[in-house]
Write an enzyme that holds these catalytic residues in place. Structure first.
Site, PDB file in Angstrom:
ATOM      1  N   HIS A  52       0.820  -1.225   0.000  1.00  0.00           N
ATOM      2  CA  HIS A  52       0.000   0.000   0.000  1.00  0.00           C
ATOM      3  C   HIS A  52       0.852   1.273   0.000  1.00  0.00           C
ATOM      4  O   HIS A  52       1.958   1.248  -0.496  1.00  0.00           O
ATOM      5  CB  HIS A  52      -1.004  -0.049   1.160  1.00  0.00           C
ATOM      6  CG  HIS A  52      -1.662  -1.395   1.258  1.00  0.00           C
ATOM      7  ND1 HIS A  52      -2.728  -1.757   0.453  1.00  0.00           N
ATOM      8  CD2 HIS A  52      -1.361  -2.504   1.988  1.00  0.00           C
ATOM      9  CE1 HIS A  52      -3.048  -3.020   0.718  1.00  0.00           C
ATOM     10  NE2 HIS A  52      -2.247  -3.494   1.632  1.00  0.00           N
TER      11      HIS A  52
ATOM     12  N   GLU B 290       1.619 -11.636   6.322  1.00  0.00           N
ATOM     13  CA  GLU B 290       0.501 -10.876   6.921  1.00  0.00           C
ATOM     14  C   GLU B 290       0.742 -10.888   8.424  1.00  0.00           C
ATOM     15  O   GLU B 290       0.469 -11.872   9.113  1.00  0.00           O
ATOM     16  CB  GLU B 290      -0.842 -11.549   6.597  1.00  0.00           C
ATOM     17  CG  GLU B 290      -1.251 -11.451   5.138  1.00  0.00           C
ATOM     18  CD  GLU B 290      -1.885 -10.109   4.746  1.00  0.00           C
ATOM     19  OE1 GLU B 290      -1.917  -9.184   5.579  1.00  0.00           O
ATOM     20  OE2 GLU B 290      -2.333 -10.001   3.585  1.00  0.00           O
TER      21      GLU B 290
HETATM   22 ZN   LIG Z   1      -2.157  -5.313   2.646  1.00  0.00          ZN
END
Ligand SMILES: [Zn+2]
Length: 268
Positions: free
Chosen positions: A10, A145
């Protein structure tokens, strides 16, 4: 030399997942910058490139194109998860089209063991997915993650600098083992200094922006850093920060060649 491409997910207009006052783009950038710092400082046969080192927008395609053009040996994308507030824990991904005997899978086994070690997150396991950055990279690729940002207990960990540092160190341990990196010996230790190349300092923001445009026409990236000197605001045009003085000097020469007075400042 092994080439590691770090991809903090991002950035810019895309915050990624958000929760508990945190934005994924900020958490993963902090982790990735620390990975770069530790790798660079502690290992000698490694080069690192990042898809972004600041809060900028970048498409997925740009990220994989850069890594492919650079011929990276390993692509590592760093993310935080979000779901329903209840889901929590750590998990990682390789491309769904790969077998368990692929190089990506072998590297991932090492990364998973190292990263999940002692990070106080529930272990959700090793997974596969058809993500762009895993599919369109031409080298082994991995995506972590690191907890769920919308989960209360995971977010509380993400807020701790010591936890983010641990996550970074664990990524480094995995990368070093997977790529068999050589640890720097005592005589070959890197200094902790940071060499910033400054391509001009202006009281006028407009002049600083003009300088950045000019640098850009010569393929040199820069950004404004605002500082206050004796009560006056200055817009400093920073082009690159290096942990190695020689690299900073080489970059300085590049800037001087296009007719700009630049200088190096050392932070230790
Ligand atoms: Zn992400």
């Amino acid at each position: 030399m092994k080439r590691v491409f770090l991809d903090p997910g991002h950035g810019g207009s895309d915050p990624g997942a958000v929760g508990h006052g945190l934005k994924e783009k900020d958490v993963v950038l902090d982790i990735a910058l620390q990975i770069r710092h530790i790798l660079d400082k502690e290992y000698e046969n490694v080069e690192i490139q990042m898809s972004r080192t600041t809060d900028i927008s970048k498409s997925l395609r740009q990220r994989t194109n850069e890594a492919n053009a650079w011929n990276a040996n390993y692509f590592i994308s760093i993310h935080c998860n979000a779901f329903n507030g209840k889901a929590k824990g750590y998990e990682d991904f390789i491309f769904s089209g790969l077998s368990d005997s692929s190089q990506s899978a072998k590297y991932r086994n090492i990364m998973h063991r190292e990263i999940s070690n002692g990070i106080a997150l529930q272990n959700r396991g090793k997974k596969k997915a058809n993500f762009h950055v895993l599919r369109e990279t031409s080298m082994p690729a991995f995506l972590s993650e690191n907890g769920f940002i919308d989960n209360h207990s995971d977010a509380a960990l993400m807020k701790q600098a010591s936890w983010r540092k641990k996550i970074a160190q664990n990524h480094v341990n995995g990368i070093a083992k997977a790529l068999q990196l050589k640890k720097r010996t005592n005589g070959n230790q890197k200094s902790d200094s940071l060499y910033k190349v400054i391509a001009g300092s202006f009281q006028s923001k407009e002049k600083a922006l003009n300088r950045i445009s000019f640098l850009k026409t010569h393929g040199i990236e820069a950004f404004i850093e605002t500082i206050t000197l004796s009560g006056a605001k200055w817009h400093r045009v920073q082009s690159g920060a290096f942990s190695n003085r020689k690299n900073a000097e080489a970059h300085l020469k590049r800037i001087e060649k296009i007719g700009i007075d630049a200088f190096i400042i050392v932070l230790s």
